[in-house]
Design an enzyme around this catalytic site. Sequence first.
Site, PDB file in Angstrom:
ATOM      1  N   LYS A 100     -10.092 -22.752  31.318  1.00  0.00           N
ATOM      2  CA  LYS A 100      -8.821 -23.433  31.116  1.00  0.00           C
ATOM      3  C   LYS A 100      -8.820 -24.439  29.972  1.00  0.00           C
ATOM      4  CE  LYS A 100      -5.937 -23.832  34.323  1.00  0.00           C
ATOM      5  NZ  LYS A 100      -4.577 -23.456  34.500  1.00  0.00           N
ATOM      6  N   THR A 144      18.481 -18.121  23.954  1.00  0.00           N
ATOM      7  CA  THR A 144      19.466 -18.740  24.849  1.00  0.00           C
ATOM      8  C   THR A 144      19.084 -18.214  26.229  1.00  0.00           C
ATOM      9  OG1 THR A 144      21.063 -16.931  24.694  1.00  0.00           O
ATOM     10  CG2 THR A 144      21.314 -18.719  23.110  1.00  0.00           C
ATOM     11  N   HIS A 145      19.253 -19.029  27.238  1.00  0.00           N
ATOM     12  CA  HIS A 145      18.830 -18.668  28.614  1.00  0.00           C
ATOM     13  C   HIS A 145      17.340 -18.317  28.680  1.00  0.00           C
ATOM     14  CE1 HIS A 145      23.201 -18.240  29.392  1.00  0.00           C
ATOM     15  NE2 HIS A 145      23.199 -17.627  28.208  1.00  0.00           N
ATOM     16  N   ASN A 205      -5.772 -27.041  29.074  1.00  0.00           N
ATOM     17  CA  ASN A 205      -4.444 -27.392  29.576  1.00  0.00           C
ATOM     18  C   ASN A 205      -3.666 -28.322  28.643  1.00  0.00           C
ATOM     19  OD1 ASN A 205      -4.909 -25.933  31.938  1.00  0.00           O
ATOM     20  ND2 ASN A 205      -5.930 -27.687  32.898  1.00  0.00           N
ATOM     21  N   GLU A 211       2.537 -32.365  29.155  1.00  0.00           N
ATOM     22  CA  GLU A 211       3.024 -32.476  30.539  1.00  0.00           C
ATOM     23  C   GLU A 211       3.218 -33.944  30.941  1.00  0.00           C
ATOM     24  OE1 GLU A 211       0.232 -30.269  32.922  1.00  0.00           O
ATOM     25  OE2 GLU A 211       0.685 -28.412  31.879  1.00  0.00           O
ATOM     26  N   SER A 248       6.482 -65.559  37.290  1.00  0.00           N
ATOM     27  CA  SER A 248       6.616 -64.405  36.382  1.00  0.00           C
ATOM     28  C   SER A 248       5.528 -64.399  35.315  1.00  0.00           C
ATOM     29  CB  SER A 248       7.999 -64.437  35.728  1.00  0.00           C
ATOM     30  OG  SER A 248       8.263 -65.707  35.168  1.00  0.00           O
ATOM     31  N   SER A 286     -10.388 -27.924  33.008  1.00  0.00           N
ATOM     32  CA  SER A 286     -10.301 -27.921  34.469  1.00  0.00           C
ATOM     33  C   SER A 286     -11.686 -28.155  35.044  1.00  0.00           C
ATOM     34  CB  SER A 286      -9.758 -26.572  34.932  1.00  0.00           C
ATOM     35  OG  SER A 286     -10.152 -26.321  36.270  1.00  0.00           O
TER      36      SER A 286
HETATM   37  N1  ARG Z   1      11.248 -66.394  34.715  1.00  0.00           N
HETATM   38  C1  ARG Z   1      12.647 -66.566  34.619  1.00  0.00           C
HETATM   39  C2  ARG Z   1      13.290 -65.245  34.240  1.00  0.00           C
HETATM   40  O1  ARG Z   1      12.591 -64.400  33.826  1.00  0.00           O
HETATM   41  C3  ARG Z   1      12.969 -67.603  33.622  1.00  0.00           C
HETATM   42  C4  ARG Z   1      14.259 -68.317  33.845  1.00  0.00           C
HETATM   43  C5  ARG Z   1      14.126 -69.258  34.945  1.00  0.00           C
HETATM   44  N2  ARG Z   1      15.333 -69.956  35.204  1.00  0.00           N
HETATM   45  C6  ARG Z   1      15.602 -70.483  36.399  1.00  0.00           C
HETATM   46  N3  ARG Z   1      16.743 -71.051  36.532  1.00  0.00           N
HETATM   47  N4  ARG Z   1      14.765 -70.412  37.374  1.00  0.00           N
HETATM   48  O2  ARG Z   1      14.457 -65.035  34.359  1.00  0.00           O
END
Ligand code: ARG
Length: 458
Positions: A282, A154-155, A284, A289, A22, A276
């Site tokens: 144009k 309204t509408h 825009n 948006e 992660s 554009s």
């Molecule tokens: N990267 C993990 C998470 O975001 C951290 C916790 C990891 N814990 C584990 N038991 N592997 O949840």
Amino acid sequence: MKLWGGRFTKETNELVHNFNASISFDQKFYKQDIKGSIAHVTMLAAQGILSNEDKETIVNGLESILNDIENGSLEIASDAEDIHSFVEQTLIERVGEAGKRLHTGRSRNDQVALDMKLYTRDEITEINALLKVLMSSILKIMEENTETFMPGFTHLQKAQPITLAHHFGAYFEMFKRDRQRLFDIYDRMNYCPLGSGALAGTTYPLDRELTANLLYFYGPTLNSMDSVSDRDYLIELLSALSTIMMHLSRFCEEIIIWNSNEYRFVEIDDSYSTGSSIMPQKKNPDIAELIRGKTGRVYGALISILTTMKGIPLAYNKDMQEDKELSFDAIDTVKGCISLFTGMIDTMKFNNQVMQSSAKNGFTNATDAADYLVNHGVPFRDAHGIVGQLVLYCIDKNIALDDMTLDEFKAINPVFEEDIYDAISLKTCVEKRVTIGAPGKEAMDKVIDINKKYLEEN
Ligand code: ARG
């Protein structure tokens, strides 16, 4: 180096490592991770679980890591498993033996629960501040436009005359509720999960009150299983963010309509518009948006986390790692959208004359003409029919009610007198609506005062 290599005899498959890791996104809360660790070792030392000397060494090491990440001299390693491993590993490299004591009485499960809460808390504060700036801009426009008449719809059909201040005031109320929701979420989530361990607390004599105090939480959470697996606050936050986006999106939709050639109520500034590649004429409203469009992606984050959470047995499961990318993206999206929206309305030009003549030519004073008859003794249902006839007559002649001569009025109903013109002027129509919450100047000025006070106090 892994935090958990001891039990394994084989290297992790590379694809597994990449799928599981992660670090590419949780490095976003390195600051919160380090802050949490400093509080943790401070508590460990106060409880005699860690010597003061080791605590000092660890805290200095963690501070040096924080400094070096901030000044760019330490790069977060992209091959680390997560930010927790990276910080701990770097600490051990820098301070040696003492660093190996950092994780005493802690699991990554309560650590990540803490980091995410600290991060969320910081972001709630930032979003709140951005909303406040937006509301100040709205209030300024309100103050300047308590007598800028325009049609209320309204509408998407012209209904009754209002003012620009009144229209913007509606959004002020929406954003006020949005901020209130953020304050509520902050209050409900502000309990510290650290000390819950993997799921069942720890055997060390931790002082969870102290850790909570050091990190400005109201107190410790009360069930260690819930602490490591609670993501309710993210669901609540994503719901509040979705509502903010819904409000911004409605406002953008109106601005896009008002900015069209057909309406011309407003003109978005060149600096907030795009052109554009093929049509030279144009200009825009892309920013409005895009904000409207990005609403979908914030809703998506909410649905995504709700779905992820629905089948997870207690306590921590790796599914929960999925809370991060979508929350980070939603938070960054909302912050960007609020800032850009504020800049867009700050620089936008209002075509007061166009708005006023649109209100005048759309029979927005028809209800007031009926009220005039009622005040002269005609039952409302009859008055409604008579004014319907007036409108039909005007549509046929392509004129406004105010353009009819008194003879023409009288030909339809003899009750009309010279004072009908004053009764149905835009100014009168708006000014007579003085109950609190209505667009009349007297009522509007009171609300503006209340809102000013709100911004001073919140
Ligand atoms: N990267 C993990 C998470 O975001 C951290 C916790 C990891 N814990 C584990 N038991 N592997 O949840």
